[in-house]
Each structure stands twice: as C-alpha cells, then as structure tokens.
Design an enzyme around this catalytic site. Structure first.
Site, mmCIF file in Angstrom:
data_model
loop_
_atom_site.group_PDB
_atom_site.id
_atom_site.type_symbol
_atom_site.label_atom_id
_atom_site.label_comp_id
_atom_site.label_asym_id
_atom_site.label_seq_id
_atom_site.Cartn_x
_atom_site.Cartn_y
_atom_site.Cartn_z
ATOM 1 N N SER A 1 1.500 14.765 98.922
ATOM 2 C CA SER A 1 1.076 13.447 98.461
ATOM 3 C C SER A 1 0.196 12.832 99.541
ATOM 4 O O SER A 1 0.292 13.204 100.719
ATOM 5 C CB SER A 1 2.324 12.584 98.260
ATOM 6 O OG SER A 1 1.981 11.239 98.103
ATOM 7 N N TYR B 1 10.721 8.145 99.813
ATOM 8 C CA TYR B 1 9.788 9.123 99.237
ATOM 9 C C TYR B 1 8.759 9.541 100.281
ATOM 10 O O TYR B 1 8.520 10.728 100.501
ATOM 11 C CB TYR B 1 9.100 8.507 98.016
ATOM 12 C CG TYR B 1 7.992 9.364 97.440
ATOM 13 C CD1 TYR B 1 8.285 10.467 96.641
ATOM 14 C CD2 TYR B 1 6.645 9.082 97.698
ATOM 15 C CE1 TYR B 1 7.271 11.258 96.115
ATOM 16 C CE2 TYR B 1 5.628 9.867 97.174
ATOM 17 C CZ TYR B 1 5.951 10.953 96.385
ATOM 18 O OH TYR B 1 4.944 11.737 95.867
#
Ligand SMILES: NC(=O)c1ccc[n+]([C@@H]2O[C@H](COP(=O)([O-])OP(=O)(O)OC[C@H]3O[C@@H](n4cnc5c(N)ncnc54)[C@H](OP(=O)(O)O)[C@@H]3O)[C@@H](O)[C@H]2O)c1
Length: 327
Positions: free
Chosen positions: A144, A157
């Site tokens: 990500s 996260y």
C-alpha cells in the site's frame, strides 16, 4: 532479469473473492496464467472460478483463512496436487479497521497484523520450500502507499503494511542468487469493497482518501510485475510517485493536510453500524472487484495533480529563495 513469459505459469492468488485480488486473478488468467484462488468466501471464489473457466482459463478454488496455518498449507498442497507446481504467489488478502489508535479494540490491532503481515509470511513460508526445490518462484506482495506513508484512523493498518514491506525487503536480500524473486506493488486508494468490509468506530461509512483509482490499474501492474519480477512498483502518478517525491522534499505538507482533514476525508455522510466488519469472519456483501465508492474521474485526478505539482513547485522555489537569502 529477462521478461518472463507467463503462459503456463501457475499462480496462487490470496484475497481473490473481491477487490484487487479478484481483478489481479482475472488479468493474470487473461495473460495465460493457471490459477489457484483462495479467500474465505466459498461462493465468491466459485463465481470467480466459473468466470475464468468461461474465458478458457484453468482455475481451481481452495477456500481458507490466512490466519490458519492448516488452511494455508492446504491451499499450497491442493495447488501442487492439481498443477504439479507453483510459480507465483500473489499475497493480497488484507483488512483494515477505522478508529483512533487508543480507541481501537486491541483485538483489531492484533488481527490486522495476523492477516496483513503474518498472513503474507505464512503463505511465503508455505511456498518457499517448493520454490527452492524448483530453483525459481516469485512472491508478489500487494502493498500500500501506507507501507511507506501514514494516515489518521488507520494506524494499525499502516503499521502492518510498513512491517510487511520491511519483511519483504529483507526476504529479497536473503533470496539473492536463489532464482526466487520478491516484488511489491504499492497500491493507492482503489475503488474496492475494502471500505464496505472494514469495521469503523465512527458510525459513518468509511471511504478512501481521494483520488480513488480503478482496481484494474493495480491488476495490470501485478501482471507487469509478474513479467518483470524483483521490483517495487508504484503504478500511479498522483497518489503514487508524486506523493512519494513530495513527501521526500516537504514531509510537513502531507502531515499538515492529513492531520487537519485526513480523518474527515475518510468518512461518508452515510450512517453505518459495523463494529467488526470482515475482521474475524467473512461477510457476504462485497463480492467482485468494485465497491460502493466509484473511481475518481480522470479530469478530476489531472486537476488535483496540477494543483499538487504547483504546490510542490511553490515549496521548491520557496526553499531555494530561503537558501539564497541565507547565503
Ligand atoms: N482498496 C484500497 O484502497 C487499497 C489501498 C492500498 C492497498 N490495498 C491492499 O489491497 C489488498 C486487497 O484489498 P482490497 O482493496 O481488494 O479489499 P477487499 O475487497 O476487502 O479484499 C480483501 C480480500 O482479502 C480477503 N481476506 C480478508 N481476510 C481474510 C482472511 N482472514 N483469510 C483469507 N482471506 C481474507 C477477503 O476475502 P474473504 O472475506 O472472502 O476472506 C478479500 O478477498 C490488501 O492487501 C490491501 O491492503 C488496498
């Protein structure tokens, strides 16, 4: 390394019941790869298997939970039993939970690590003995932009994605000379069901930090990476290469914007009661590549890019001016 011919290669794709995993499986299949797709939702996997078989792509589905070692081993075993080999592991399965760090339930934090980070590691350890025996193989991790950056409400996260990138980089070094490659794709906000799956502590439906891209952009980057392994790919410009560059030269800008408006940017004005989402159990909603928030239209992305480039130019000129004045 020479460009790989993907025809006849075998890939395990995790997180294939929706979003990036689904679309990456579709694009890999179209490029001639034989598929073994996995996630927890059996019906969704079967839907994908039928879709691929209708396209003439060989595909088996083996359901499993990436936090359960026995399930992970079973996926690899069934893939080997069916195809006799595995060439590519696409590590995709991932979850997130929205909340202020000190208000997130501790179980959310550990579960996010168990899926996003240890799930990748479990699958890598399950395929590595076969890769070593073959003298070839490719571990392709869906990372990500938050593997390098950060965002409010997504501390667990973001930490899990930073950890996973760190692990992947170390693994890459250990495997030099083994014939086994490690790649990473740094994914920007994409219009998947992740935001319809994630728990939230706020009572408002989560949404991605804009701009939001089509998951197919990432799926095509996965295919490019499969053909040219061993890279860390940043597939988009605005929320990718430009952002990383801007963060390098003026880290305060991103911190200021995300600190002030980042939390609100990630909420829609739509009430939702979702305390656990898909963290501990799969939820039936949200099968297939696309979620409830559409991708940002191109013209809007281009205007945002122009605005950011102007801002970056202003920062660079300002810094240069200050340096000149100090001389
Ligand atoms: N969407 C974004 O904006 C974005 C941005 C950056 C990076 N990413 C990355 O892209 C990857 C895929 O996310 P997405 O956007 O495609 O979200 P998604 O649509 O929610 O897909 C997540 C996938 O992971 C699977 N999964 C979740 N928990 C699992 C578990 N315990 N065991 C096995 N499978 C599990 C889900 O399937 P089941 O529920 O059926 O198990 C689903 O197939 C993630 O690694 C995420 O970090 C996404």
């Amino acid at each position: 390394m020479a460009r790989q011919d993907l025809r006849g290669k075998v890939a395990i794709v995790t997180g294939a019941s929706s979003g990036v995993g689904w679309q990456a499986a579709v694009r890999l299949g179209e490029a001639g790869v034989k598929l073994c797709v996995t996630a927890r939702r059996v019906e969704a996997l079967e839907k994908l298997r039928h879709l691929m078989q209708d396209k003439g792509v060989e595909c088996i589905s083996v359901p499993g939970d990436v936090t359960v070692q026995g399930d992970v081993d079973q996926v690899v075993r069934e893939c080997l039993a069916h195809y006799g080999r595995v060439d590519i592991l696409v590590n995709d399965a991932g979850v997130q939970s929205y909340g202020l760090f000190d208000e997130l339930p501790w179980e959310h934090i550990t579960r996010i690590f168990d899926i996003n980070c240890f799930g990748f590691m479990r699958f890598a350890r399950a395929v590595l003995p076969h890769f070593r025996q073959q003298g070839s193989g490719h571990i392709l991790n869906i990372q990500s932009m938050l593997s390098k950056g950060s965002a409010p409400l997504l501390s667990a996260y973001s930490a899990s994605k930073h950890a996973t990138l760190g692990w992947a980089k170390s693994l890459e070094m250990e495997l030099v000379g083994s014939g086994i490659q490690v790649s990473n794709v740094l994914v920007p906000s994409v219009a998947t069901n992740m935001f319809a799956h994630a728990p939230t502590m706020f009572g408002l439906a989560p949404k991605p930090v804009p701009p939001t891209y089509d998951p197919d952009v990432v799926a095509r980057a996965v295919v490019r990476c499969a053909r040219n392994p061993g890279k860390t790919s940043v597939p988009v410009f605005l929320q990718g290469r430009l952002m990383l560059w801007l963060n390098g030269i003026a880290p305060g800008v991103g911190k200021f914007i995300m600190g002030r408006w980042g939390a609100r940017m990630q909420m829609r004005d739509e009430p939702v009661e979702r305390p656990e989402g898909n963290l501990f159990h799969a939820i039936p909603q949200g099968v297939g590549p696309y979620g409830p928030v559409p991708p940002t239209p191109k013209w809007k992305r281009y205007s945002m890019a122009a605005g950011l480039a102007a801002l970056a130019g202003g920062v660079v000129l300002g810094v240069a001016g200050l340096a000149r004045a100090a001389r």
